[in-house]
Design a protein around this motif. Structure first.
Motif, short mmCIF file in Angstrom:
data_model
loop_
_atom_site.label_atom_id
_atom_site.label_comp_id
_atom_site.label_asym_id
_atom_site.label_seq_id
_atom_site.Cartn_x
_atom_site.Cartn_y
_atom_site.Cartn_z
N ILE A 99 -42.20 -10.94 5.92
CA ILE A 99 -41.95 -9.83 4.59
C ILE A 99 -41.81 -11.18 3.62
N VAL A 100 -41.17 -11.94 3.54
CA VAL A 100 -40.61 -12.80 2.71
C VAL A 100 -42.28 -13.83 1.58
N GLN A 101 -42.17 -14.75 3.47
CA GLN A 101 -43.16 -15.49 3.32
C GLN A 101 -44.64 -14.88 2.22
N HIS A 102 -45.10 -13.55 3.15
CA HIS A 102 -46.36 -13.60 2.47
C HIS A 102 -46.20 -13.38 1.15
N TYR A 103 -44.55 -12.61 0.33
CA TYR A 103 -44.95 -12.31 -0.87
C TYR A 103 -44.35 -13.21 -1.98
N THR A 104 -43.49 -13.98 -1.22
CA THR A 104 -43.28 -15.35 -1.81
C THR A 104 -44.70 -16.75 -1.87
N ILE A 105 -45.42 -16.14 -0.21
CA ILE A 105 -46.92 -16.95 -1.69
C ILE A 105 -47.96 -16.12 -2.53
N ARG A 106 -47.35 -14.77 -2.37
CA ARG A 106 -48.61 -14.20 -3.36
C ARG A 106 -47.65 -14.41 -4.93
N TYR A 107 -46.44 -14.28 -4.79
CA TYR A 107 -45.61 -14.95 -6.20
C TYR A 107 -46.74 -16.07 -6.59
N HIS A 108 -46.12 -17.20 -5.91
CA HIS A 108 -46.81 -18.48 -5.92
C HIS A 108 -48.10 -18.60 -6.72
N ASP A 109 -49.04 -17.82 -5.94
CA ASP A 109 -50.66 -18.07 -6.44
C ASP A 109 -50.64 -17.68 -7.60
N ALA A 110 -49.57 -16.40 -8.46
CA ALA A 110 -50.34 -15.67 -8.75
C ALA A 110 -48.90 -16.90 -10.10
N MET A 111 -48.49 -17.47 -10.02
CA MET A 111 -47.17 -18.78 -11.42
C MET A 111 -48.65 -19.79 -11.74
N ASN A 112 -48.96 -19.65 -10.38
CA ASN A 112 -50.44 -20.84 -10.49
C ASN A 112 -51.35 -21.02 -11.25
N MET A 113 -51.51 -19.49 -11.55
CA MET A 113 -53.06 -19.05 -12.04
C MET A 113 -52.33 -18.91 -13.49
N LEU A 114 -51.13 -18.09 -13.50
CA LEU A 114 -50.49 -18.37 -14.89
C LEU A 114 -49.75 -19.51 -15.49
N ASN A 115 -50.55 -20.53 -15.11
CA ASN A 115 -49.86 -22.26 -15.88
C ASN A 115 -48.66 -21.90 -15.68
N VAL A 116 -47.20 -21.59 -14.92
CA VAL A 116 -46.52 -21.43 -14.68
C VAL A 116 -45.90 -21.92 -13.91
N LEU A 117 -45.11 -23.35 -14.56
CA LEU A 117 -44.59 -25.12 -13.74
C LEU A 117 -43.75 -24.59 -12.60
N PRO A 118 -43.85 -25.51 -11.21
CA PRO A 118 -42.62 -24.53 -10.35
C PRO A 118 -41.93 -25.84 -10.75
N PRO A 119 -40.52 -25.08 -10.94
CA PRO A 119 -39.15 -25.10 -10.96
C PRO A 119 -38.48 -26.17 -10.00
N SER A 120 -37.68 -26.85 -10.71
CA SER A 120 -36.83 -28.08 -9.82
C SER A 120 -36.29 -27.82 -7.88
N ILE A 121 -35.96 -27.04 -8.46
CA ILE A 121 -35.52 -26.45 -7.28
C ILE A 121 -35.51 -24.77 -6.88
N GLU A 122 -35.73 -24.45 -6.09
CA GLU A 122 -36.23 -22.69 -5.82
C GLU A 122 -35.54 -22.59 -4.70
N PRO A 123 -34.14 -22.72 -4.02
CA PRO A 123 -33.06 -22.08 -3.74
C PRO A 123 -33.44 -19.98 -2.93
N ARG A 124 -33.15 -20.22 -1.67
CA ARG A 124 -32.95 -18.76 -1.34
C ARG A 124 -31.98 -18.30 -0.76
N ALA A 125 -31.43 -16.79 -1.24
CA ALA A 125 -29.94 -15.70 -0.87
C ALA A 125 -29.68 -16.49 0.39
#
Length: 487
Positions: A99-125
């Motif tokens: 579930i985490v992997q599927h929706y994280t990929i979906r989130y990243h895809d949407a952020m790329n479309m919105l031209n949101v730069l990736p953070p320097s570090i993206e840690p997971r709980a």
């Protein structure tokens, strides 16, 4: 706590330069990944992307950390209910990390479309359980938490007697305690306002880890305190997130840091306000919950049409991040037209012919736009300044104003830097698409045919070409030496 952050940062720029690494530490609460990204996810992402871009443009070295919540976020803020990701995994008969992997990929895809730069570090709980356990140990050792049936709870009343709980949100602890009374023997907590640092896992709970107290999982608030300080140190500069996180999440973060280390971990807090839809709070129960995919495709009952990612981004940037932003088709359509005007002006700059003198002052654009952005990230004023210069650029193209080649080069660089590098917009009409390039060439060909028809005094043919292009959404403007167009 309500500060004009940029004026403060500007005054302290030399001091921040002495902090290495990084010059500026920025931590933003990211998504809990158990569903498709929606309009509510877009606003904090775009708000803090603007902050990230601006700080870098001002020559700060920025370490931007944005977390992924993949464990510990229960169904409500009273430490009750099922973990949201575990619940989704159970319903879909999948592993939680699927579930985490599927929706994280979906989130990243949407952020790329919105031209949101990736953070320097993206840690997971889930990747920082050890750090969270160590933080709980320090809070226990300092007397601000207690164990109850294998779970660890933060003792808010004890903490408040020595420090101040509620300083960020302005909540009064006596009012909170009176409205959160727990009858003796009916709850593990000593007080209803206490919150979980570690929860003992029920037999059916899927995600669980060993700890000194029980096999269980960390509380939701704990992850940000552990991960932000791990990567940014103490104290770090800016912590951001949505207004809905101010209480209890960020209030609890402050308490945890002070309880563990005797000091606050964050210098400045920034909170973007909410997006409403036709005046109502967005929510699935109200039927007005719109995912980003639905916005991009137009496949939702509340949408009159599809809206491009850049229209969504521009719509969000047109409002100050601390103001409520009300979604409507009319507002998005206005944003679409406004964005088109800015992009047309950017393309128009290449058609401006330089003169021997300048009748415009490019420094005014720089001064007004950056004064706005450096005053608590006032993107609406910065955008309004760009619109003022759209008129000037059109006058330059028409020969009504003059500009020298050096000033034109500076104007082109500055205007495009503000739009593309800082506001993070992209020209969707010419963004490297072969189809867009072909469309442009075809329009140019038709307009050349129209010019030839006018030269031959075939005005009927000339008008026919223009009218048909207008029907297709192409605006044509005749100039003394040719034409300009935009879709």
């Amino acid at each position: 706590m309500k500060l004009s952050i940029y004026n403060t940062l500007t005054r302290r720029k030399e001091e921040f330069k002495a902090i290495t690494p990084p010059n500026v530490g920025l931590y933003v609460c990211g998504p809990t990944v158990y569903g498709d990204p929606h309009l509510g996810h877009a606003r904090p992402a775009i708000t803090f992307d603007l902050l990230f871009r601006l700080l870098k443009h001002l020559d700060y070295k920025v370490r931007y950390v944005r977390n992924i919540t993949d464990v510990g976020h229960l169904e409500n803020d009273a430490d009750e209910g099922e973990d949201k990701i575990a619940k989704k995994a159970r319903l879909d008969q999948l592993e939680p990390m699927e579930i985490v992997q599927h929706y994280t990929i979906r989130y990243h895809d949407a952020m790329n479309m919105l031209n949101v730069l990736p953070p320097s570090i993206e840690p997971r709980a889930s990747g920082h359980i050890i750090e969270q356990i160590e933080l709980v140990k320090r809070i226990l050792d300092n007397g601000f938490a207690y164990e109850s049936n294998g779970s660890i709870y933060f003792d808010v009343e004890t903490y408040h007697n020595k420090h101040s709980y509620g300083k960020l949100s302005g909540r009064v602890i006596e009012d909170m305690m009176s409205s959160n009374r727990v009858l003796d023997g009916q709850d593990e907590k000593r007080n209803g306002i206490d919150f979980a640092l570690w929860k003992k896992a029920a037999p059916e709970h899927i995600m669980r880890w060993p700890s000194p107290w029980s096999v269980g999982f960390p509380g939701w608030h704990l992850e940000c305190s552990a991960m932000s300080t791990k990567y940014l140190g103490e104290p770090f500069d800016i912590h951001g997130g949505g207004m809905d996180l101010l209480f209890p999440h960020h209030e609890c973060e402050i308490a945890q840091s002070v309880a563990a280390n005797g000091k606050e971990a964050v210098r400045y807090w920034m909170h973007n306000n909410m997006i409403t839809i036709n005046g109502q709070k967005m929510g699935k129960s109200l039927g007005n919950f719109i995912t980003l995919e639905e916005l991009f495709t137009g496949k939702h009952k509340l949408l009159d049409q599809a809206y491009s990612p850049m229209t969504i981004r521009f719509f969000i940037l047109q409002a100050h991040y601390r103001s409520t932003l009300d979604f409507s088709n009319e507002a998005l359509q206005a944003a679409e037209k406004g964005l088109g005007r800015l992009m047309a002006a950017s393309r128009m700059l290449s058609k401006v012919k330089p003169s021997k003198s300048s009748s415009v002052n490019v420094d005014e654009l720089r001064d007004k736009a950056f004064a706005a952005l450096c005053d608590d990230l006032n993107s609406p004023i910065a955008i309004a300044t760009l619109f003022d210069w759209v008129r000037i650029i059109n006058s330059l193209a028409e020969g009504k104003e003059q500009i020298t080649q050096p000033d034109l080069d500076e104007l082109t660089s500055l205007f495009n830097s503000l739009m593309f590098d800082i506001l993070g917009l992209t020209d969707e009409q010419t963004a490297g698409s072969k189809h867009a390039e072909l469309t442009g060439k075809l329009i140019e060909l038709l307009l050349e045919m129209r010019m030839q028809a006018k030269a031959n005094k075939d005005y009927a043919k000339s008008d026919q070409i223009r009218d048909q292009l207008t029907e297709l959404g192409v605006t044509v403007r005749d100039r003394k030496d040719g034409f300009d167009w935009e879709i």
